[in-house]
Design an enzyme around this catalytic site. Structure first.
Site, PDB file in Angstrom:
ATOM      1  N   GLU A   1       4.542   9.361   2.896  1.00 29.80           N
ATOM      2  CA  GLU A   1       3.428   8.461   2.579  1.00 29.80           C
ATOM      3  C   GLU A   1       3.303   7.344   3.608  1.00 29.80           C
ATOM      4  O   GLU A   1       2.206   6.920   3.914  1.00 29.80           O
ATOM      5  CB  GLU A   1       3.597   7.870   1.178  1.00 29.80           C
ATOM      6  CG  GLU A   1       3.683   8.901   0.064  1.00 29.80           C
ATOM      7  CD  GLU A   1       2.392   9.687  -0.116  1.00 29.80           C
ATOM      8  OE1 GLU A   1       1.303   9.133   0.136  1.00 29.80           O
ATOM      9  OE2 GLU A   1       2.480  10.879  -0.485  1.00 29.80           O
TER      10      GLU A   1
ATOM     11  N   GLU B   1      -4.544   6.965   7.089  1.00 32.32           N
ATOM     12  CA  GLU B   1      -5.598   6.325   6.293  1.00 32.32           C
ATOM     13  C   GLU B   1      -6.017   5.017   6.972  1.00 32.32           C
ATOM     14  O   GLU B   1      -7.195   4.721   7.130  1.00 32.32           O
ATOM     15  CB  GLU B   1      -5.081   6.053   4.874  1.00 32.32           C
ATOM     16  CG  GLU B   1      -6.102   5.358   3.985  1.00 32.32           C
ATOM     17  CD  GLU B   1      -5.530   4.905   2.637  1.00 32.32           C
ATOM     18  OE1 GLU B   1      -4.446   5.393   2.242  1.00 32.32           O
ATOM     19  OE2 GLU B   1      -6.177   4.070   1.997  1.00 32.32           O
TER      20      GLU B   1
ATOM     21  N   HIS C   1       0.821  -1.198   0.000  1.00 33.28           N
ATOM     22  CA  HIS C   1       0.000   0.000   0.000  1.00 33.28           C
ATOM     23  C   HIS C   1       0.870   1.270   0.000  1.00 33.28           C
ATOM     24  O   HIS C   1       0.627   2.212  -0.758  1.00 33.28           O
ATOM     25  CB  HIS C   1      -0.906  -0.054   1.242  1.00 33.28           C
ATOM     26  CG  HIS C   1      -1.897   1.060   1.335  1.00 33.28           C
ATOM     27  ND1 HIS C   1      -2.629   1.299   2.461  1.00 33.28           N
ATOM     28  CD2 HIS C   1      -2.283   1.998   0.446  1.00 33.28           C
ATOM     29  CE1 HIS C   1      -3.426   2.333   2.266  1.00 33.28           C
ATOM     30  NE2 HIS C   1      -3.234   2.782   1.051  1.00 33.28           N
TER      31      HIS C   1
ATOM     32  N   GLU D   1       2.343   1.637  -3.337  1.00 32.94           N
ATOM     33  CA  GLU D   1       1.312   2.106  -4.283  1.00 32.94           C
ATOM     34  C   GLU D   1       1.219   3.634  -4.243  1.00 32.94           C
ATOM     35  O   GLU D   1       1.171   4.305  -5.274  1.00 32.94           O
ATOM     36  CB  GLU D   1      -0.031   1.456  -3.929  1.00 32.94           C
ATOM     37  CG  GLU D   1      -1.223   1.952  -4.724  1.00 32.94           C
ATOM     38  CD  GLU D   1      -2.343   2.475  -3.835  1.00 32.94           C
ATOM     39  OE1 GLU D   1      -2.571   3.706  -3.843  1.00 32.94           O
ATOM     40  OE2 GLU D   1      -2.988   1.670  -3.132  1.00 32.94           O
ATOM     41  N   HIS D   2       1.218   4.204  -3.031  1.00 26.92           N
ATOM     42  CA  HIS D   2       1.185   5.666  -2.916  1.00 26.92           C
ATOM     43  C   HIS D   2       2.468   6.294  -3.455  1.00 26.92           C
ATOM     44  O   HIS D   2       2.432   7.334  -4.095  1.00 26.92           O
ATOM     45  CB  HIS D   2       1.082   6.075  -1.448  1.00 26.92           C
ATOM     46  CG  HIS D   2      -0.294   6.020  -0.877  1.00 26.92           C
ATOM     47  ND1 HIS D   2      -0.860   7.078  -0.218  1.00 26.92           N
ATOM     48  CD2 HIS D   2      -1.234   5.039  -0.865  1.00 26.92           C
ATOM     49  CE1 HIS D   2      -2.076   6.750   0.202  1.00 26.92           C
ATOM     50  NE2 HIS D   2      -2.323   5.519  -0.177  1.00 26.92           N
TER      51      HIS D   2
END
Ligand SMILES: [Zn+2]
Length: 991
Positions: free
Chosen positions: A152, A177, A76, A79-80
């Site tokens: 991130e 998040e 994840h 991915e960012h």
């Protein structure tokens, strides 16, 4: 170009070579209007699939298999981070640049449990290849700077940045998040099932990241993961749309130039099947003062067949639909009516984004000591069905649904290409046939043949995959009033231990790292780097608006709007009833009226019998509420819209069902009514944490305008409070409730100010016109008077206490509607602020998952929102700063140009045929003509610094001190904020 019902002629033959590729298979799929090319990149072994069709919204996606090794959220965070920048495009945040300054109709990235996907879409060929080119470069050759990882992923900072003796805190966008995700009961429920149903595989790890584990991830591991998995040899490239295959391959050949084959170990091992069932018990957070009674969720999950066994998968899809897919599903019905819980668990259904499928079913609003009874009821019901078989109509309904959705041209919020891509990856990712799950019509024919030969087909599926399958998990999720505080205490304690172990040098390093990160974040990109991004120019943009065909006529005293559009044999009917005359105290009942009208029985049919008929004859039927301003902002409209979609051959039957619902609906099934109310209450309650920013926006805006006030009454926290109170005192209030609903029906279902909206091609329109005649004749002709109520005085600074580890902060202002000369400047300004200072200050520097500014010219609102935000007061200060900045006149021309391009992209967002018919009807309510839309577009296209600043200044002068604020956050956090916040927040519990 108008869509057609055939697929393009193949241009390659299997075995043919083109550039560095070999075409391995060509499959015309006329039933779903696609020609599929499977292609191999010879040097790297990269696999390519092109679904060629006549859709001008082209989609491109790069997918890697990314099995997670732990729960640090590595896939994840990567991915960012890859989207931040590459050597060729050395900017700090390329994704944001593409997002704001292109005509993208979709740009995103997704981390799944076992794969990472990067899709982009556009309707303009030049823009499409610009986006695809940059995206490919970013994922294959990212910079992966240390600063990006810290921003991130996670980093330490001091609560007071200049002071290394102040409290140590962890921040990071993914970290915050996931803190939000770990506050949502639904995600925790699904996570518990995934991790415990596949305990010996990669699926026991959370690819998104567990907040406790994220801080363990190192920068070195992060870079190594990219080296291992992000090579063309481990990639699958997906193209969809009307651009010729040759053009797609020419582009990709250039992008893959310079890469060689590498061996990548990304195989996903299956979970070994258990010999005996297991169980697991977990917790989820509720408010500290909340009552924990009837808040446990009990689920039963089975591990089913492998995705590659597609023949079984389709059978399981049909069985799953027959069991729980409609109100008539026998397993759904028996559970909901059992009294063991309040409604069906939200994770119920078939899960396909995992190598071996899972089927989950259960109850929410239950108690832990009823878990055994819930499980027994589920198993007994399945056993009974395996013995007796399903009713024929249930299976027919399931087959009709598959046929309907295979035929429908449906875009929704996502491009249609995304829907097909999802199905392709279910097999392709595991090295299976990418087309196995695509050809719905052929699959249905095949199932019908098998079913004819073997009437016990579906009973056998139940026996094999449910009754005789010991790989079953009982999962109990209990509410905890202390979960939230314990979680926070644990993180604080872990940090304290870490902080104590820090030497003065460590502290100095953390402080200087944080400073360096802040410098990196605030320094602008060099202009020569920004110039490297391929871009669309204002001159490339079309000045024309998309015109939706509409014919308007009055028939039997009713306005009928018809839209002659190609719909591939599907007809859409909307009936809009006026609700502006409904007294204020009855307005909160309207959402329940919508729900009850379409969820109960009608005529001779009970609710489950009607539900079966709806599945057999329609592609979906429902009712909802909408409101807005008429152009100019003086009058409002408020409507209840009933809709049905159907195949042409079913038009008379489907319209007949709708007519029965409107005129012969019955309100006597009291147990069912109670179930629907509890289900609605629970759905709305569960939506608060995942959509906290929208709830906060509704609460803030409610004090400003009538449409916003209605929106809060119908869909916001006011509705939740209303339905919560109704559910709590149901026994005493049911009689009165039914009388009110009955009364509302007779006040609303009448001809006065009603509108019929028909969407289909000429043949379908003729059939529809004939069928709706009976509805019009049956309608009463009672005129009603509109009583435009003033918005009641509501507090304008509110804090709503919710059990979440992050905040949602909204500030809203009244704003002009279409027709105002300020509409265009505000439209561009909202995008500028969203992608500029809000993105920068709230997300990049603040660590929140999102910060945005929205201007809604239909509802007359200008608002600021933050999502999964670690801050509160600071965010409100950023909003104030953003407004000052807007009026300063310092915005550079290039920035405005990017915002103009992005604005046009937003205006041109493609719609499916049903969406176009619907949009045209809403424009009719608002009085928004194509001429006005052209004027608005022209004003956006010619927006310069002068127009923008003048507009912003004029607007801001008028709304000073007229804003409303609403914060959804933990009570403790808001109390703390209130010590300094002026004016302070009026804090209230959620319900
Ligand atoms: Zn994310």
């Amino acid at each position: 170009m108008a869509p057609s019902s055939t697929c393009p002629e193949p241009v390659f033959a299997p075995g043919e070579k083109f550039l560095s590729f070999e075409i391995t298979r060509v499959t015309p799929l006329p039933d779903i209007r696609q020609t599929a090319y499977e292609i191999l990149h010879l040097r790297t072994g990269a696999r390519i699939l092109h679904l060629h069709n006549d859709d001008p919204e082209n989609l491109y996606a790069i997918c890697f298999r990314t099995p997670p090794e732990d729960s640090t959220g590595l896939p994840h965070i990567l991915e960012h981070s890859v989207l931040a920048g590459s050597e060729r495009y050395p900017l700090k945040d390329v994704f944001n640049e593409l997002h704001r300054a292109s005509l993208q109709t979709f740009i995103n990235a997704f981390t799944y449990p076992d794969k990472t996907v990067y899709p982009v879409a556009s309707q303009v060929k030049k823009d499409f290849f610009n986006l695809a080119r940059v995206y490919t470069d970013l994922v294959l050759r990212p910079r992966l700077l240390r600063e990006t990882f810290l921003q991130e992923g996670h980093h330490f900072e001091f609560a007071d940045p200049g002071n290394p003796d102040s409290e140590l805190v962890i921040s990071g966008i993914v970290y915050n998040e996931m803190k939000g995700a770990y506050s949502s009961p639904d995600s925790l429920m699904f996570k518990a099932i995934q991790e415990n149903l596949y305990p010996d595989t990669i699926y026991r790890n959370d690819s998104g990241g567990a907040p406790d584990a994220i801080p363990n991830l190192t920068y070195e591991q992060f870079r190594a993961f990219h080296r291992s998995y992000y090579s063309p040899s481990n990639a699958r490239f997906f193209f969809y749309g009307d651009i010729p295959t040759r053009d797609c391959l020419t582009f990709l050949a250039e992008m893959l130039d310079g890469f060689d084959a590498v061996t990548v170990e990304s195989h996903i091992a299956p979970q070994e099947r258990w010999t005996a069932p297991r169980s697991v018990c977990g917790e989820y957070p509720i408010g500290a003062d909340e009552d924990a009674t009837a808040k446990t969720a009990v689920n039963v999950a089975w591990m089913l067949a492998d995705n590659l066994d597609y023949e079984t998968v389709i059978l399981l899809e049909i069985v799953s639909w027959a069991l729980v897919g409609s109100a008539a599903g026998p397993l759904r019905k028996v559970l909901v009516e059992s009294g063991l819980g309040e409604d069906l668990s939200p994770v119920t259904g078939l899960e396909k984004d995992i190598k071996q499928l899972a089927f989950v079913v259960g109850l929410r609003g239950s108690e832990a000591d009823r878990a055994a009874a819930v499980e027994a009821l589920i198993l007994d019901t399945v056993a009974r069905l395996a013995e007796s078989g399903f009713e024929r109509d249930l299976i027919e309904g399931a087959l009709h649904q598959v046929e309907f959705h295979g035929k429908e041209i449906s875009r929704g919020a996502y491009p249609y290409g995304i829907t097909l891509m999802g199905r392709v990856f279910h097999t392709w990712l595991y090295d299976g046939d990418p087309l196995a799950g695509l050809n719905f019509p052929a699959m249905i024919d095949d199932i019908r043949r098998r079913w004819d030969r073997d009437p016990a087909l579906f009973q056998k599926v139940l026996r094999r995959w449910f009754l005789e399958n010991p790989h079953r998990l009982l999962s109990v999720m209990k509410p905890s009033t202390t979960y939230q505080s314990e979680q926070e205490a644990r993180s604080r304690e872990a940090l304290r231990v870490m902080a104590e172990a820090l030497s003065p040098e460590d502290r100095a390093r953390i402080a200087s790292d944080a400073l360096r990160l802040n410098r990196f974040q605030t320094e602008p990109d060099p202009p020569e780097a920004a110039a490297l991004l391929p871009a669309i120019a204002i001159g490339d943009l079309s000045p024309e608006v998309d015109v939706i065909p509409v014919e308007s006529e009055i028939r039997q005293g009713v306005t009928v709007l018809s839209h002659d559009l190609f719909t591939n044999g599907i007809a859409y009917l909307h009936i809009a009833f006026d609700v502006a005359h409904i007294p204020d105290e009855l307005q909160p009942y309207l959402p329940l009226l919508c729900r009850l009208m379409t969820g109960l029985g009608a005529g001779e049919l009970s609710y489950d019998a009607l539900s079966k008929k709806i599945a057999l004859k329609t592609g979906g039927l429902g009712a909802h509420l909408a409101s807005g301003f008429r152009i100019g902002g003086c009058e409002t409209w408020q409507k209840m819209i009933v809709h049905v979609r159907m195949l042409y051959r079913n038009i008379p039957d489907a319209v007949g069902i709708l007519s029965d619902i409107l005129f012969r609906g019955n309100l006597t099934e009291m147990a069912r009514i109670r179930d629907l109310i509890f289900e609605d209450r629970n759905d709305l309650q569960a939506a608060v944490v995942p959509s906290g920013h929208l709830f906060a926006k509704r609460t803030a805006a409610a004090s400003l305008t009538l449409p916003a006030y209605r929106e809060e009454q119908w869909h916001g926290r006011s509705q939740l409070k209303f339905i919560h109170a109704l559910a709590e005192s149901w026994d005493e209030r049911q009689g009165d409730f039914i009388r009110k609903i009955d009364d509302l029906k007779s006040r609303i279902i009448r001809k006065d100010r009603m509108i019929l909206n028909l969407t289909a091609d000429r043949q379908g329109l003729n059939l529809l016109e004939e069928a709706v005649g009976t509805i019009m004749t049956a309608l009463k002709e009672v005129p009603s008077t509109i009583c435009d109520v003033p918005v009641p005085a509501l507090p304008s600074r509110v804090g709503i206490a919710i059990p979440a580890q992050v905040s949602y902060v909204a500030e809203a202002f009244p704003a002009p509607t279409y027709g105002s000369s300020l509409a265009a400047p505000l439209f561009v300004l909202s995008r500028l602020l969203s992608n500029g200072c809000l993105y920068q200050k709230i997300r990049v520097q603040g660590g929140a998952y999102g910060g945005m500014c929205l201007y809604d010219p239909t509802n007359g609102l200008f608002s600021f929102l933050s999502y999964r935000d670690p801050h509160l007061e600071r965010t409100l200060a950023v909003y104030e700063e953003a407004l000052r900045f807007a009026g300063d006149g310092v915005i550079a021309d290039e920035e405005i140009q990017k915002a103009v391009i992005g604005s046009i992209g937003a205006l041109d967002r493609p719609m499916d045929p049903a969406g176009r018919g619907f949009a045209s009807m809403i424009r009719h309510f608002s009085g928004l003509t194509d001429e006005e839309r052209r004027r608005f577009r022209q004003a956006v296209l010619s927006m310069g610094n002068r127009e923008l600043t003048a507009g912003a200044l004029q607007y801001l002068a008028g709304v000073k001190n007229r804003s409303a604020v609403a914060v959804y956050s933990a009570g403790e956090k808001m109390n703390q904020a209130n010590e300094t916040l002026r004016p302070s927040l009026q804090i209230e519990p959620l319900t």
